[in-house]
Design a protein around this motif. Sequence first.
Motif, short mmCIF file in Angstrom:
data_model
loop_
_atom_site.label_atom_id
_atom_site.label_comp_id
_atom_site.label_asym_id
_atom_site.label_seq_id
_atom_site.Cartn_x
_atom_site.Cartn_y
_atom_site.Cartn_z
N PRO A 25 -4.55 2.52 -0.25
CA PRO A 25 -5.06 1.63 -1.31
C PRO A 25 -5.78 0.40 -0.78
O PRO A 25 -6.73 -0.09 -1.40
CB PRO A 25 -3.79 1.24 -2.07
N GLU B 178 3.79 5.86 -5.66
CA GLU B 178 3.58 5.94 -7.10
C GLU B 178 2.47 6.93 -7.43
O GLU B 178 2.56 7.69 -8.41
CB GLU B 178 3.24 4.56 -7.66
N THR B 179 1.44 6.95 -6.62
CA THR B 179 0.32 7.88 -6.84
C THR B 179 0.77 9.32 -6.62
O THR B 179 0.45 10.22 -7.42
CB THR B 179 -0.84 7.55 -5.88
N LEU C 120 2.22 1.86 -3.46
CA LEU C 120 1.21 2.45 -4.34
C LEU C 120 0.99 3.93 -4.02
O LEU C 120 0.77 4.75 -4.92
CB LEU C 120 -0.11 1.70 -4.21
N SER D 178 0.83 -1.21 0.00
CA SER D 178 0.00 0.00 0.00
C SER D 178 0.86 1.25 0.00
O SER D 178 0.58 2.22 -0.72
CB SER D 178 -0.93 0.00 1.22
N GLY E 189 -4.14 0.59 -11.00
CA GLY E 189 -2.90 0.95 -10.33
C GLY E 189 -2.88 2.39 -9.82
O GLY E 189 -3.91 3.00 -9.51
N ALA E 190 -1.66 2.95 -9.79
CA ALA E 190 -1.48 4.30 -9.27
C ALA E 190 -2.17 5.35 -10.13
O ALA E 190 -2.65 6.36 -9.62
CB ALA E 190 0.02 4.61 -9.16
#
Length: 326
Positions: free
Chosen positions: A238, A180-181, A177, A174, A281-282
């Motif tokens: 996430p 990356e977000t 992610l 998490s 995904g992100a």
Amino acid sequence: MARSLMLALDHMGAQVDLAANLRSRDGKGDAQLQTSLMEQAEHLLPDIITRGRSAGWQAWITYHNYYKAPDLIGPAAARALGIPYLLIEATRARKRLDGPWETFAQAAEAACDAADVVFYLTDRDHEALAAHAPAQQKLVHLAPFLPRTNLPTLASGTDLLAVGMMRTAAKLPSYRLIAETLSLLPAQTKLVIVGDGPARAQVEALMAPFGTRVRFLGALEPDALAKAYDRAGKLIWPGVDEAFGMTYLEAQAHGLPIIAQDRPGVRDVLYPRPYPRVDEGAAGLADFALSKPPAQQDIQDYIRARHLLPAAADTIRGGLAQAGVT
């Protein structure tokens, strides 16, 4: 969660007696430990049955019966006392009936079979329970809940907030992610992280490229955590491998919109709206973070109606009634 359930029972006016302190958990699949724990449970039974008769117990309720920690006492005690036996957040894992947890998995299945009523917390749990439920067993949905009767003031911040322990295996996906977000969001977006644990250095490494955009608060006591929610604008988590996630309920109690993926368990506690699919995904999380959120008051109203102590007490009262307890 167990303490919250005891509060819910108290809220509905029930007397709660803790029957035993036996910790029937085997985290490694140790057959010798399983045998020892079953022997300890057998040794405790006569005194528990005597106390139950003396106190006039009307029902036996066990929380979280599963293959690593089966209820080794409740079925026999309830049968001897002639009282209903109820389970809360029980799960079936029939694939564990062979292997290192074989003995405990069989005990957990036997406890599920013996229950008059099983309260399930998520749709995912309901699927396996319903597939193997005895004909007379009642399955009742108990929504995960906060142990409170009212809600705090609405949050008034702007930053993203992440709240999660930093255990190496469970939480890192998490956090990865989230990093990356964040890389896909505008440069002025800031993130505050609450949590600590053995993987903190790895989480800090994931966030290092963002410099001062990310701030770590460490582990917080409840009052300080409430202030962190109050100063946030949205919660981002996430939800990889979450059973459901109490942090979602805590954040939404403050009216915070949630940035999460549409995952089993997680979706059971989120304000209803279309959340990003896992395969997005992100990029899906970033687009969702920039979309218009629901009104904070609507989020709070959702939590008030479904996920506070009074709603939980009403559900448990109804399940007890189905078992013949009034």
